[in-house]
Design a protein around this motif. Structure first.
Motif, mmCIF file in Angstrom:
data_model
loop_
_atom_site.group_PDB
_atom_site.id
_atom_site.type_symbol
_atom_site.label_atom_id
_atom_site.label_comp_id
_atom_site.label_asym_id
_atom_site.label_seq_id
_atom_site.Cartn_x
_atom_site.Cartn_y
_atom_site.Cartn_z
ATOM 1 N N LYS A 1 16.027 1.118 -35.618
ATOM 2 C CA LYS A 1 17.493 0.920 -36.293
ATOM 3 C C LYS A 1 17.954 -0.516 -36.236
ATOM 4 C CE LYS A 1 21.915 2.975 -37.391
ATOM 5 N NZ LYS A 1 22.935 3.842 -36.896
ATOM 6 N N GLY B 1 13.579 4.648 -22.819
ATOM 7 C CA GLY B 1 14.250 5.559 -23.170
ATOM 8 C C GLY B 1 14.431 5.913 -24.521
ATOM 9 N N VAL B 2 13.678 5.869 -24.877
ATOM 10 C CA VAL B 2 13.633 6.618 -25.991
ATOM 11 C C VAL B 2 14.685 6.446 -27.016
ATOM 12 C CG1 VAL B 2 12.151 7.999 -26.789
ATOM 13 C CG2 VAL B 2 12.394 8.009 -24.236
ATOM 14 N N ALA B 3 15.791 6.232 -26.499
ATOM 15 C CA ALA B 3 16.704 5.583 -27.357
ATOM 16 C C ALA B 3 17.466 4.652 -26.703
ATOM 17 C CB ALA B 3 17.783 6.929 -27.513
ATOM 18 N N ASP C 1 19.064 0.643 -31.855
ATOM 19 C CA ASP C 1 18.558 1.824 -31.331
ATOM 20 C C ASP C 1 17.046 1.873 -31.593
ATOM 21 O OD1 ASP C 1 20.585 3.670 -30.267
ATOM 22 O OD2 ASP C 1 21.378 3.514 -32.103
ATOM 23 N N TRP C 2 16.309 2.617 -30.747
ATOM 24 C CA TRP C 2 14.891 2.800 -30.805
ATOM 25 C C TRP C 2 14.346 4.052 -30.290
ATOM 26 C CZ3 TRP C 2 17.193 -1.411 -28.535
ATOM 27 C CH2 TRP C 2 17.328 -1.352 -27.305
ATOM 28 N N SER C 3 13.643 4.629 -30.999
ATOM 29 C CA SER C 3 13.203 6.046 -30.447
ATOM 30 C C SER C 3 11.749 6.157 -30.634
ATOM 31 C CB SER C 3 13.878 7.172 -31.272
ATOM 32 O OG SER C 3 13.693 7.119 -32.484
ATOM 33 N N SER C 4 11.047 7.090 -30.218
ATOM 34 C CA SER C 4 9.385 7.370 -30.243
ATOM 35 C C SER C 4 9.118 8.769 -30.538
ATOM 36 C CB SER C 4 8.764 7.037 -29.068
ATOM 37 O OG SER C 4 9.112 7.731 -27.927
ATOM 38 N N GLN C 5 8.105 8.932 -31.149
ATOM 39 C CA GLN C 5 7.518 10.266 -31.650
ATOM 40 C C GLN C 5 5.871 10.068 -31.275
ATOM 41 O OE1 GLN C 5 8.403 10.362 -35.846
ATOM 42 N NE2 GLN C 5 10.194 11.694 -35.551
ATOM 43 N N TRP D 1 7.087 4.521 -33.191
ATOM 44 C CA TRP D 1 8.208 3.993 -32.787
ATOM 45 C C TRP D 1 9.219 3.663 -34.119
ATOM 46 C CZ3 TRP D 1 10.285 3.479 -28.170
ATOM 47 C CH2 TRP D 1 9.599 3.870 -26.858
ATOM 48 N N HIS D 2 10.337 4.251 -33.898
ATOM 49 C CA HIS D 2 11.486 3.673 -34.974
ATOM 50 C C HIS D 2 12.474 2.809 -34.336
ATOM 51 C CE1 HIS D 2 9.888 6.978 -37.779
ATOM 52 N NE2 HIS D 2 9.541 7.359 -36.707
#
Length: 509
Positions: free
Chosen positions: A102, A16-18, A89-93, A99-100
């Motif tokens: 935090k 999930g992407v976050a 937290d983590w998220s993708s683009q 992937w980022h």
């Protein structure tokens, strides 16, 4: 909601992407209504292992020690959810190629130094260097060192060579612990991490002593004051230690070895389904296994239900010659391959081996594998294949396991099936012991890795499994349950599908 649905939901939270779970890092206590008690000492029995070096470690004993001292960005739970640890937290683009992460702020290493993005960047670059000697480099072959970069003091950016929707799970491979940026490579003498325990004494071939980290970021954890970890040469001495009260828990154990403990009054058996399995690999680039009919004949000679009952007491799920175990939410549905001696003999005859053939079968001395090899020898003899068993010490077997023509190898459970599919069956992968290549499989695997939709992933998984079942680079007969024997005075010591050890919330009465 059934178990598979819960796992699917958890998996999507993880992907999930976050980070979809609590950003505090606190995870609900499981299992016990009693209030935890602070203090006390836990005595763990571990398998004998060497090389207390996080970047290159591979033995379960040293991994268990390091996991108390140093931590990961996330922790993959047995229900396939991801627990935030050093990342919040983590998220993708870019379709899951970028992937980022935090990072948690205010976390200190054992020496009082603050953990920042520089430490995370250095840890991952150190692990994925081509000459690192780390199995983490093989599992993260889509990540180049220079593509791990800092995004401010508390952010890290990973630019992958290809989209990987399950990338957060790859940050939990056992070598991916976060160490200081200036780590000098001597963990035994300079064991600095952010973990709940500090390593105060390491005795090669004997064991280790750990004490509570008073600086731990997740106060009031941990509950234990001390952990004593002792190495044992084999499972039987560990069982005797449990019976004699010298050990409170074993890291893991094979069913055959721990049968006496099932009846012990003071022992609780922590059990969980896993994707751990044995691969009977066949070199597809060498005779006689270069002919798919021969590999199919081997698969048809195996009596899977009998092996599960004799070797594991029925504590297993049946395998179908692919590693997409029932624990995964993809829910592969293929016709089950069953023992068929007549068909196996016919296939061998068509391939030019009407009388079978002699072949060496290599296996390491681990858990039930030697006994499984003996069963395979008997089963294969029914179709004319004369297997000469080469039962070897583990260090000998793992010196050549990817080179032998015919071998039996234990594969530990992973949090996502993509980790096993990539490592074991992608064309050209270092751990592709059968030396099998299939361009359509590799293309589908790329699609599987990037696909975020569960239904679409399940459809692709069916196709991947069908190719493996038809081509049979390896026979996979069962997925065995994991066992962790624990003294009843020990509370909240969880099992783990990969035999990882988390003592953060464990306490003793």
């Amino acid at each position: 909601m059934d178990l598979i649905d819960r796992r699917r939901r958890r998996l999507m939270q993880g992907l999930g992407v976050a980070g979809a779970v609590t950003a505090t890092g606190t995870w609900p206590m499981l299992g016990h209504a009693q209030n935890p008690t602070r203090g006390g000492t836990l005595r763990m029995a571990l398998p004998l292992a060497e090389n207390l070096e996080p970047v290159t470690m591979s033995g379960g004993g040293v991994i268990a020690i390091v996991q108390q001292v140093a931590e990961y960005l996330v922790w993959a739970e047995d229900d396939l959810s991801l627990r935030p640890v050093l990342a919040t937290d983590w998220s993708s683009q870019d379709n899951a190629r970028i992937w980022h992460f935090k990072l948690r702020e205010g976390v200190e290493f054992h020496n009082g130094q603050e953990m920042t993005s520089a430490d995370v960047v250095a840890s991952f670059r150190r692990m994925v260097q081509p000459d690192s000697g780390s199995s983490g480099a093989a599992q993260l072959d889509f990540l180049k060192p220079e593509n791990v970069t800092a995004d401010g003091r508390y952010g890290v950016r990973f630019a992958l060579d290809r989209p990987v929707g399950a990338f957060p799970y790859y940050t939990h491979v056992y070598n991916a612990v976060i160490l200081p940026a200036d780590y000098d490579g001597d963990f035994a003498n300079n064991p600095i991490g952010t973990g709940p325990f500090r390593l105060t004494d390491y005795r090669p071939q004997e064991g280790a002593s750990l004490e509570r980290n008073p600086r731990y970021w997740n106060d009031p954890l941990p509950y234990l004051d001390r952990v004593e970890m002792d190495f044992y040469d084999g499972s039987q001495p560990q069982v005797l230690a449990m019976q004699g009260g010298e050990a409170d828990a074993m890291l893991s154990a094979g069913y055959i070895d721990i049968r006496p403990l099932f009846e012990a009054d003071n022992v609780r058996m922590v059990t969980q389904p896993t994707a751990t399995h044995a691969q009977v690999t066949m070199r597809t680039d060498q005779k006689p296994f270069d002919d798919v009919r021969v590999r199919q004949a081997v698969a048809l000679a195996v009596d899977r239900p009998r092996a599960m009952e004799v070797l594991l007491g029925g504590n297993a799920a049946i395998g179908n010659d692919h590693p997409l175990a029932p624990i995964y939410p993809v829910g592969v549905e293929l016709d089950q391959r069953r023992k068929d001696i007549e068909r196996a003999r016919a296939l061998l005859a068509e391939a030019g081996y009407p009388d079978g053939f002699p072949i060496d079968l290599h296996v390491g001395r681990l858990a039930e594998l030697p006994q499984y090899a003996e069963m395979l020898q008997q089963m294969l003899s029914q179709v004319g294949i004369q297997a000469d068993l080469k039962i070897e010490p583990l260090n000998v077997y793992y010196d050549h396991w990817t080179e032998v023509t015919f071998g039996v190898t234990d594969w530990a459970s992973r949090a996502t099936p993509g980790q096993i599919l990539n490592a074991a069956f992608r064309g050209g992968a270092d751990w592709n012991a059968p030396k099998w290549t299939n361009a359509r499989f590799d293309a589908l695997l790329d699609d599987f890795e990037r696909e975020p939709d569960p239904a679409a992933r399940a459809e692709i998984a069916d196709s991947l499994a069908a190719i493996l079942q038809e081509e049979v680079p390896a026979v996979i007969g069962y997925f065995k349950d994991g066992f962790r024997p624990v003294n009843k005075r020990v509370m909240n010591l969880p099992g783990n599908m990969s035999n990882f050890l988390d003592l953060t919330r464990t306490w003793v009465t």
